[in-house]
Motif scaffolding. Structure first.
Motif, mmCIF file in Angstrom:
data_model
loop_
_atom_site.group_PDB
_atom_site.id
_atom_site.type_symbol
_atom_site.label_atom_id
_atom_site.label_comp_id
_atom_site.label_asym_id
_atom_site.label_seq_id
_atom_site.Cartn_x
_atom_site.Cartn_y
_atom_site.Cartn_z
ATOM 1 N N GLU A 42 0.842 -1.193 0.000
ATOM 2 C CA GLU A 42 0.000 0.000 0.000
ATOM 3 C C GLU A 42 0.879 1.244 0.000
ATOM 4 O O GLU A 42 2.097 1.164 0.171
ATOM 5 C CB GLU A 42 -0.926 -0.044 1.219
ATOM 6 C CG GLU A 42 -1.877 -1.240 1.155
ATOM 7 C CD GLU A 42 -2.781 -1.364 2.359
ATOM 8 O OE1 GLU A 42 -2.960 -0.368 3.088
ATOM 9 O OE2 GLU A 42 -3.302 -2.464 2.577
ATOM 10 N N SER A 43 0.298 2.408 -0.176
ATOM 11 C CA SER A 43 1.066 3.649 -0.303
ATOM 12 C C SER A 43 1.914 3.968 0.934
ATOM 13 O O SER A 43 2.950 4.616 0.824
ATOM 14 C CB SER A 43 0.137 4.816 -0.620
ATOM 15 O OG SER A 43 -0.808 4.983 0.419
ATOM 16 N N ASP A 44 1.495 3.508 2.102
ATOM 17 C CA ASP A 44 2.272 3.777 3.322
ATOM 18 C C ASP A 44 3.339 2.712 3.581
ATOM 19 O O ASP A 44 4.033 2.766 4.597
ATOM 20 C CB ASP A 44 1.348 3.892 4.536
ATOM 21 C CG ASP A 44 0.599 2.612 4.860
ATOM 22 O OD1 ASP A 44 0.680 1.636 4.078
ATOM 23 O OD2 ASP A 44 -0.078 2.569 5.905
ATOM 24 N N GLY A 45 3.478 1.748 2.667
ATOM 25 C CA GLY A 45 4.486 0.707 2.823
ATOM 26 C C GLY A 45 3.959 -0.582 3.429
ATOM 27 O O GLY A 45 4.667 -1.586 3.468
ATOM 28 N N ARG A 46 2.729 -0.556 3.888
ATOM 29 C CA ARG A 46 2.132 -1.762 4.478
ATOM 30 C C ARG A 46 1.915 -2.802 3.386
ATOM 31 O O ARG A 46 1.463 -2.492 2.295
ATOM 32 C CB ARG A 46 0.799 -1.418 5.117
ATOM 33 C CG ARG A 46 0.089 -2.604 5.765
ATOM 34 C CD ARG A 46 -1.318 -2.247 6.191
ATOM 35 N NE ARG A 46 -1.332 -1.157 7.129
ATOM 36 C CZ ARG A 46 -1.969 -1.189 8.291
ATOM 37 N NH1 ARG A 46 -2.670 -2.242 8.632
ATOM 38 N NH2 ARG A 46 -1.945 -0.155 9.086
ATOM 39 N N LEU A 95 15.428 -9.088 5.244
ATOM 40 C CA LEU A 95 15.507 -7.675 5.636
ATOM 41 C C LEU A 95 14.772 -6.735 4.683
ATOM 42 O O LEU A 95 15.009 -5.539 4.668
ATOM 43 C CB LEU A 95 16.974 -7.234 5.787
ATOM 44 C CG LEU A 95 17.856 -8.136 6.652
ATOM 45 C CD1 LEU A 95 19.284 -7.614 6.666
ATOM 46 C CD2 LEU A 95 17.297 -8.257 8.051
ATOM 47 N N LEU A 96 13.839 -7.273 3.906
ATOM 48 C CA LEU A 96 13.094 -6.476 2.942
ATOM 49 C C LEU A 96 11.723 -6.061 3.467
ATOM 50 O O LEU A 96 11.067 -5.199 2.881
ATOM 51 C CB LEU A 96 12.957 -7.256 1.629
ATOM 52 C CG LEU A 96 14.289 -7.725 1.021
ATOM 53 C CD1 LEU A 96 14.048 -8.599 -0.194
ATOM 54 C CD2 LEU A 96 15.187 -6.552 0.705
ATOM 55 N N VAL A 97 11.322 -6.671 4.564
ATOM 56 C CA VAL A 97 10.057 -6.380 5.234
ATOM 57 C C VAL A 97 10.343 -6.357 6.726
ATOM 58 O O VAL A 97 11.223 -7.075 7.209
ATOM 59 C CB VAL A 97 8.996 -7.473 4.906
ATOM 60 C CG1 VAL A 97 7.816 -7.432 5.852
ATOM 61 C CG2 VAL A 97 8.513 -7.320 3.470
ATOM 62 N N GLU A 98 9.621 -5.506 7.445
ATOM 63 C CA GLU A 98 9.713 -5.514 8.907
ATOM 64 C C GLU A 98 8.300 -5.549 9.476
ATOM 65 O O GLU A 98 7.356 -5.103 8.824
ATOM 66 C CB GLU A 98 10.473 -4.295 9.436
ATOM 67 C CG GLU A 98 9.747 -2.978 9.236
ATOM 68 C CD GLU A 98 10.521 -1.792 9.766
ATOM 69 O OE1 GLU A 98 11.617 -1.959 10.314
ATOM 70 O OE2 GLU A 98 10.014 -0.667 9.612
ATOM 71 N N PHE A 99 8.183 -6.075 10.670
ATOM 72 C CA PHE A 99 6.882 -6.128 11.325
ATOM 73 C C PHE A 99 6.780 -4.979 12.320
ATOM 74 O O PHE A 99 7.730 -4.667 13.022
ATOM 75 C CB PHE A 99 6.679 -7.473 12.028
ATOM 76 C CG PHE A 99 6.531 -8.607 11.056
ATOM 77 C CD1 PHE A 99 5.311 -8.869 10.459
ATOM 78 C CD2 PHE A 99 7.614 -9.385 10.705
ATOM 79 C CE1 PHE A 99 5.167 -9.895 9.540
ATOM 80 C CE2 PHE A 99 7.489 -10.421 9.793
ATOM 81 C CZ PHE A 99 6.261 -10.674 9.210
ATOM 82 N N ARG A 100 5.599 -4.349 12.347
ATOM 83 C CA ARG A 100 5.352 -3.229 13.257
ATOM 84 C C ARG A 100 4.058 -3.474 14.022
ATOM 85 O O ARG A 100 3.155 -4.144 13.533
ATOM 86 C CB ARG A 100 5.222 -1.922 12.476
ATOM 87 C CG ARG A 100 6.451 -1.555 11.681
ATOM 88 C CD ARG A 100 6.242 -0.248 10.961
ATOM 89 N NE ARG A 100 7.295 -0.011 9.980
ATOM 90 C CZ ARG A 100 7.237 0.943 9.078
ATOM 91 N NH1 ARG A 100 6.184 1.749 9.010
ATOM 92 N NH2 ARG A 100 8.218 1.100 8.210
ATOM 93 N N ILE A 113 2.231 -6.160 11.934
ATOM 94 C CA ILE A 113 1.827 -5.820 10.576
ATOM 95 C C ILE A 113 3.080 -5.711 9.714
ATOM 96 O O ILE A 113 4.008 -4.982 10.062
ATOM 97 C CB ILE A 113 1.065 -4.482 10.575
ATOM 98 C CG1 ILE A 113 -0.135 -4.561 11.533
ATOM 99 C CG2 ILE A 113 0.622 -4.106 9.166
ATOM 100 C CD1 ILE A 113 -0.692 -3.213 11.930
ATOM 101 N N PRO A 114 3.129 -6.434 8.588
ATOM 102 C CA PRO A 114 4.326 -6.352 7.746
ATOM 103 C C PRO A 114 4.356 -5.082 6.899
ATOM 104 O O PRO A 114 3.346 -4.709 6.297
ATOM 105 C CB PRO A 114 4.215 -7.595 6.862
ATOM 106 C CG PRO A 114 2.764 -7.937 6.830
ATOM 107 C CD PRO A 114 2.171 -7.441 8.108
ATOM 108 N N GLY A 173 13.808 -2.933 0.939
ATOM 109 C CA GLY A 173 12.839 -3.646 0.116
ATOM 110 C C GLY A 173 12.349 -2.797 -1.052
ATOM 111 O O GLY A 173 12.210 -3.278 -2.179
ATOM 112 N N LYS A 174 12.117 -1.513 -0.785
ATOM 113 C CA LYS A 174 11.672 -0.609 -1.848
ATOM 114 C C LYS A 174 12.784 -0.438 -2.882
ATOM 115 O O LYS A 174 12.531 -0.466 -4.088
ATOM 116 C CB LYS A 174 11.278 0.747 -1.266
ATOM 117 C CG LYS A 174 10.745 1.684 -2.309
ATOM 118 C CD LYS A 174 10.254 2.980 -1.708
ATOM 119 C CE LYS A 174 9.599 3.771 -2.831
ATOM 120 N NZ LYS A 174 9.668 5.168 -2.658
#
Length: 148
Positions: A96-100, A117-122, A134-135, A141-142
């Motif tokens: 999504e636009s916010d990176g989610r 290391l291309l995704v992190e969980f928050r 939430i990934p 990653g971008k």
């Protein structure tokens, strides 16, 4: 997408470099694979002064006596080559636009991307929550999705 000629061993080496804190390829990479990685720009090597060496020149310090070989470091292209088509699609289109990451991205895919290391969980507040939450796509990653 991934070059079809990459072997499982080559992919494994690229993934190991992806999780190394400094992106170093394992020291047991064969000379043949290392040459392939350098030629395809999946990795690079610096000389002792920190300048990037290209192609076969990058392998010269491996054979010179008394020289301390510089590590080989994975590039964004190398990180991209280590991904499956599904992982790359999730990282590129499933955001999504916010990176989610989109809810349609399978949980195992999100976890695999997090290991690389291309995704992190928050958590709900946007604070890092390793392994649960939430990934979100990381800046790395971008950058991987923007290569080529």
């Amino acid at each position: 997408m991934r070059t079809p000629s990459l072997s499982d061993t080559a992919i494994a080496h690229l993934r190991k470099a992806s999780v190394h804190p400094d992106g170093h390829l394992p020291t047991n990479v064969s000379r043949k694979l290392l040459n392939l990685f350098l030629e395809e720009k999946y990795a690079y090597r610096n000389d002792s002064d920190g300048f990037v060496r290209e192609g076969k020149e990058a392998l010269t310090d491996l054979t010179s006596s008394g020289a301390s070989a510089q590590p080989s470091i994975i590039t964004l292209e190398g990180r991209r080559a280590a991904l499956t088509e599904g992982q790359l699609t999730a990282l590129d289109e499933g955001v999504e636009s916010d990176g989610r990451m989109a809810r349609t991205v399978p949980w195992p895919t999100a976890h695999a991307l997090a290991r690389l290391l291309l995704v992190e969980f928050r958590d709900e507040l946007g604070e890092p929550s390793p392994g649960d939450g939430i990934p979100y796509r990381t800046a790395l990653g971008k950058a991987v999705t923007e290569t080529r």
